[in-house]
Design a protein around this motif. Structure first.
Motif, PDB file in Angstrom:
ATOM      1  N   HIS A 176       0.879  -1.182   0.000  1.00  0.00           N
ATOM      2  CA  HIS A 176       0.000   0.000   0.000  1.00  0.00           C
ATOM      3  C   HIS A 176       0.908   1.222   0.000  1.00  0.00           C
ATOM      4  O   HIS A 176       1.531   1.549   1.006  1.00  0.00           O
ATOM      5  CB  HIS A 176      -0.909  -0.015   1.228  1.00  0.00           C
ATOM      6  CG  HIS A 176      -1.856   1.139   1.302  1.00  0.00           C
ATOM      7  ND1 HIS A 176      -2.709   1.486   0.262  1.00  0.00           N
ATOM      8  CD2 HIS A 176      -2.089   2.057   2.301  1.00  0.00           C
ATOM      9  CE1 HIS A 176      -3.424   2.542   0.618  1.00  0.00           C
ATOM     10  NE2 HIS A 176      -3.065   2.914   1.833  1.00  0.00           N
ATOM     11  N   PRO A 204       1.010   4.527   0.263  1.00  0.00           N
ATOM     12  CA  PRO A 204       1.133   5.586   1.283  1.00  0.00           C
ATOM     13  C   PRO A 204       1.868   5.138   2.549  1.00  0.00           C
ATOM     14  O   PRO A 204       2.400   5.998   3.269  1.00  0.00           O
ATOM     15  CB  PRO A 204      -0.329   5.940   1.594  1.00  0.00           C
ATOM     16  CG  PRO A 204      -1.063   5.599   0.344  1.00  0.00           C
ATOM     17  CD  PRO A 204      -0.394   4.358  -0.165  1.00  0.00           C
ATOM     18  N   ALA A 205       1.928   3.840   2.830  1.00  0.00           N
ATOM     19  CA  ALA A 205       2.630   3.360   4.029  1.00  0.00           C
ATOM     20  C   ALA A 205       4.123   3.643   3.964  1.00  0.00           C
ATOM     21  O   ALA A 205       4.799   3.670   4.999  1.00  0.00           O
ATOM     22  CB  ALA A 205       2.387   1.864   4.226  1.00  0.00           C
ATOM     23  N   THR A 231      -3.431  10.146  11.148  1.00  0.00           N
ATOM     24  CA  THR A 231      -2.994   9.929   9.765  1.00  0.00           C
ATOM     25  C   THR A 231      -2.461   8.524   9.570  1.00  0.00           C
ATOM     26  O   THR A 231      -2.834   7.829   8.613  1.00  0.00           O
ATOM     27  CB  THR A 231      -1.915  10.958   9.369  1.00  0.00           C
ATOM     28  OG1 THR A 231      -2.466  12.269   9.461  1.00  0.00           O
ATOM     29  CG2 THR A 231      -1.433  10.718   7.942  1.00  0.00           C
ATOM     30  N   ILE A 263      -3.845   5.170   7.420  1.00  0.00           N
ATOM     31  CA  ILE A 263      -3.020   4.465   6.429  1.00  0.00           C
ATOM     32  C   ILE A 263      -2.962   2.975   6.738  1.00  0.00           C
ATOM     33  O   ILE A 263      -3.089   2.123   5.847  1.00  0.00           O
ATOM     34  CB  ILE A 263      -1.603   5.074   6.391  1.00  0.00           C
ATOM     35  CG1 ILE A 263      -1.659   6.476   5.778  1.00  0.00           C
ATOM     36  CG2 ILE A 263      -0.644   4.190   5.597  1.00  0.00           C
ATOM     37  CD1 ILE A 263      -0.370   7.241   5.899  1.00  0.00           C
ATOM     38  N   TYR A 264      -2.785   2.637   8.021  1.00  0.00           N
ATOM     39  CA  TYR A 264      -2.690   1.228   8.395  1.00  0.00           C
ATOM     40  C   TYR A 264      -4.027   0.515   8.229  1.00  0.00           C
ATOM     41  O   TYR A 264      -4.073  -0.678   7.907  1.00  0.00           O
ATOM     42  CB  TYR A 264      -2.180   1.092   9.830  1.00  0.00           C
ATOM     43  CG  TYR A 264      -0.734   1.520  10.002  1.00  0.00           C
ATOM     44  CD1 TYR A 264       0.167   1.452   8.951  1.00  0.00           C
ATOM     45  CD2 TYR A 264      -0.279   2.009  11.226  1.00  0.00           C
ATOM     46  CE1 TYR A 264       1.482   1.844   9.101  1.00  0.00           C
ATOM     47  CE2 TYR A 264       1.035   2.402  11.395  1.00  0.00           C
ATOM     48  CZ  TYR A 264       1.916   2.320  10.330  1.00  0.00           C
ATOM     49  OH  TYR A 264       3.226   2.709  10.493  1.00  0.00           O
ATOM     50  N   GLU A 295      -6.183   1.251   5.860  1.00  0.00           N
ATOM     51  CA  GLU A 295      -6.261   1.026   4.407  1.00  0.00           C
ATOM     52  C   GLU A 295      -5.376  -0.138   3.996  1.00  0.00           C
ATOM     53  O   GLU A 295      -5.757  -0.939   3.129  1.00  0.00           O
ATOM     54  CB  GLU A 295      -5.849   2.298   3.674  1.00  0.00           C
ATOM     55  CG  GLU A 295      -6.813   3.470   3.844  1.00  0.00           C
ATOM     56  CD  GLU A 295      -6.235   4.793   3.362  1.00  0.00           C
ATOM     57  OE1 GLU A 295      -6.989   5.784   3.339  1.00  0.00           O
ATOM     58  OE2 GLU A 295      -5.031   4.835   3.018  1.00  0.00           O
ATOM     59  N   TRP A 336       2.645   9.865  -2.782  1.00  0.00           N
ATOM     60  CA  TRP A 336       2.171  10.401  -1.501  1.00  0.00           C
ATOM     61  C   TRP A 336       2.870  11.723  -1.145  1.00  0.00           C
ATOM     62  O   TRP A 336       3.056  12.036   0.031  1.00  0.00           O
ATOM     63  CB  TRP A 336       2.375   9.379  -0.380  1.00  0.00           C
ATOM     64  CG  TRP A 336       3.614   8.532  -0.524  1.00  0.00           C
ATOM     65  CD1 TRP A 336       3.702   7.269  -1.035  1.00  0.00           C
ATOM     66  CD2 TRP A 336       4.960   8.904  -0.159  1.00  0.00           C
ATOM     67  NE1 TRP A 336       5.009   6.824  -1.012  1.00  0.00           N
ATOM     68  CE2 TRP A 336       5.800   7.801  -0.481  1.00  0.00           C
ATOM     69  CE3 TRP A 336       5.531  10.045   0.408  1.00  0.00           C
ATOM     70  CZ2 TRP A 336       7.183   7.816  -0.245  1.00  0.00           C
ATOM     71  CZ3 TRP A 336       6.906  10.059   0.631  1.00  0.00           C
ATOM     72  CH2 TRP A 336       7.708   8.953   0.304  1.00  0.00           C
ATOM     73  N   LEU A 370       0.969  13.956   1.267  1.00  0.00           N
ATOM     74  CA  LEU A 370       0.984  13.369   2.606  1.00  0.00           C
ATOM     75  C   LEU A 370       2.311  13.668   3.302  1.00  0.00           C
ATOM     76  O   LEU A 370       2.350  13.990   4.494  1.00  0.00           O
ATOM     77  CB  LEU A 370       0.763  11.857   2.513  1.00  0.00           C
ATOM     78  CG  LEU A 370       0.694  11.063   3.811  1.00  0.00           C
ATOM     79  CD1 LEU A 370      -0.465  11.532   4.671  1.00  0.00           C
ATOM     80  CD2 LEU A 370       0.555   9.571   3.486  1.00  0.00           C
TER      81      LEU A 370
END
Length: 345
Positions: free
Chosen positions: A119, A121-122, A145, A149-150, A152, A334, A337
């Motif tokens: 994933h 964004p992680a 935030t 993310i986690y 998702e 990201w 982010l």
């Protein structure tokens, strides 16, 4: 049967098989078994479920000595036992994480860049010069935030992050002093085999060369690579100070490693076990941070005194930071982010 059901069933079968293998090993298959040994095995079996946890770090590293040790201590009597496999015994960071996703392993410890494969964004936590210090890092890990993310990540991949541990602040070791991004040019710098590490090195001015941690000492010794980047405790336990002349305090990454399981494993625990595991993870996180920060300071002090590697504090971190913060957001999915987390301090 759905694919999810097949994964859960396969994971259950593997867990049973692993438990049986451990029990057989404890009984000393192939040799005589005395009554005392039988009682020990029976007592161990009655204590509950054993979860296998794998990571790539040396058994002397704070991840094992402080983090995993605290987990075992906190979980005593809870019905959960942790069986640790350090030093890459069950494969690389990427391989262990894949085993967790596939149901062949209960837990692994993986950096954000490896979670980013599942994933994107992680991977933001591994963006160069994201944080201003360890407090900003810790605040972010506990914030909404990262929770989003986690969540998702879990929904998308079935991987569930149990905890984030402070791994240390990464610096570059080399055989020449590095003061500015210009000094990185032409250097083959070992990175873990994940895209974000390689991008960080490129942005800082070097040439990224992915390599497993266990191969780095020999690679430096034989000149296959010129330099590497890691936190101080990892540099020390891996003995890279024996084959490098300088540690340059670039501080380019204040880094977490994540304890990861699968949603199916976590959901199979009863409520009391989940509560015990969550509490143990919090205690382990605090223990690892304390151990790593102590090890960082004590090791740098030791190196300054014994001269086994020259500690280069004359690094223009502002130049590195400006270069990274300007270039990085436009090269990752990201980027916004990354800017949001920087502004949250």
């Amino acid at each position: 049967m759905t694919s999810t059901a097949r994964k859960i069933l396969r994971g259950a079968h593997l867990s049973v098989a692993a438990a049986a293998a451990l029990a057989l090993a404890g009984c000393g298959v192939g040799g005589p078994v005395d009554a005392g040994k039988k009682q020990e095995v029976a007592a161990a079996a009655s204590e509950g479920r054993t979860l296998k946890l794998a990571h790539v770090y040396d058994a002397a590293h704070p991840v094992e000595k402080c983090g995993v040790a605290t987990l075992k201590e906190e979980l005593a009597g809870s019905g959960i036992n942790i069986q640790s496999y350090p030093s890459g015994q069950l494969g690389s960071e990427a391989q262990a994480l894949e085993q967790v996703a596939g149901g062949a392993l209960d837990m692994s410890i993986a950096g954000p860049s490896f979670l980013g494969v599942w994933h994107e964004p992680a991977a933001v936590l591994d963006g160069a010069y994201l944080f201003d210090g360890v407090d900003h890092f810790a605040q972010t890990l506990e914030g909404d935030t990262l929770k989003r993310i986690y969540s998702e990540l879990k929904e998308k991949s079935g991987l569930q992050v149990l905890s984030g541990w402070y791994y240390g602040t990464r610096h570059v070791t080399s055989n020449k002093p590095i003061t500015t991004p210009e000094d990185m040019k032409g250097l083959k710098i070992r990175t873990p085999d994940a895209p974000q590490y390689m991008l960080n090195t490129k942005i800082m001015g070097g040439t990224a060369t992915p390599m497993a941690l266990g191969e780095v000492y020999l690679g430096l010794q034989q000149g296959v690579i010129d330099a590497q980047e890691n936190p101080v405790p990892t540099i020390a336990t891996s003995k890279f100070n024996e084959v490098q002349k300088y540690i340059n305090l670039t501080g380019h990454l204040v880094q977490a490693v994540n304890v990861v399981t699968s949603a199916s494993i976590y959901d199979s625990l009863d409520e009391a076990q989940k509560t015990a595991l969550d509490g143990a993870m919090d205690a382990a996180s605090a223990s690892v941070r304390k151990c790593v920060e102590t090890a960082e300071q004590e090791t740098l002090d030791k190196w300054k005194k014994d001269g086994s590697i020259t500690v280069n504090e004359n690094v223009d971190r502002a130049a590195f930071m400006e270069q990274a913060r300007e270039a990085l957001p436009g090269q990752v999915s990201w980027g916004e982010l990354y800017k949001e987390i920087q502004a949250s301090k």
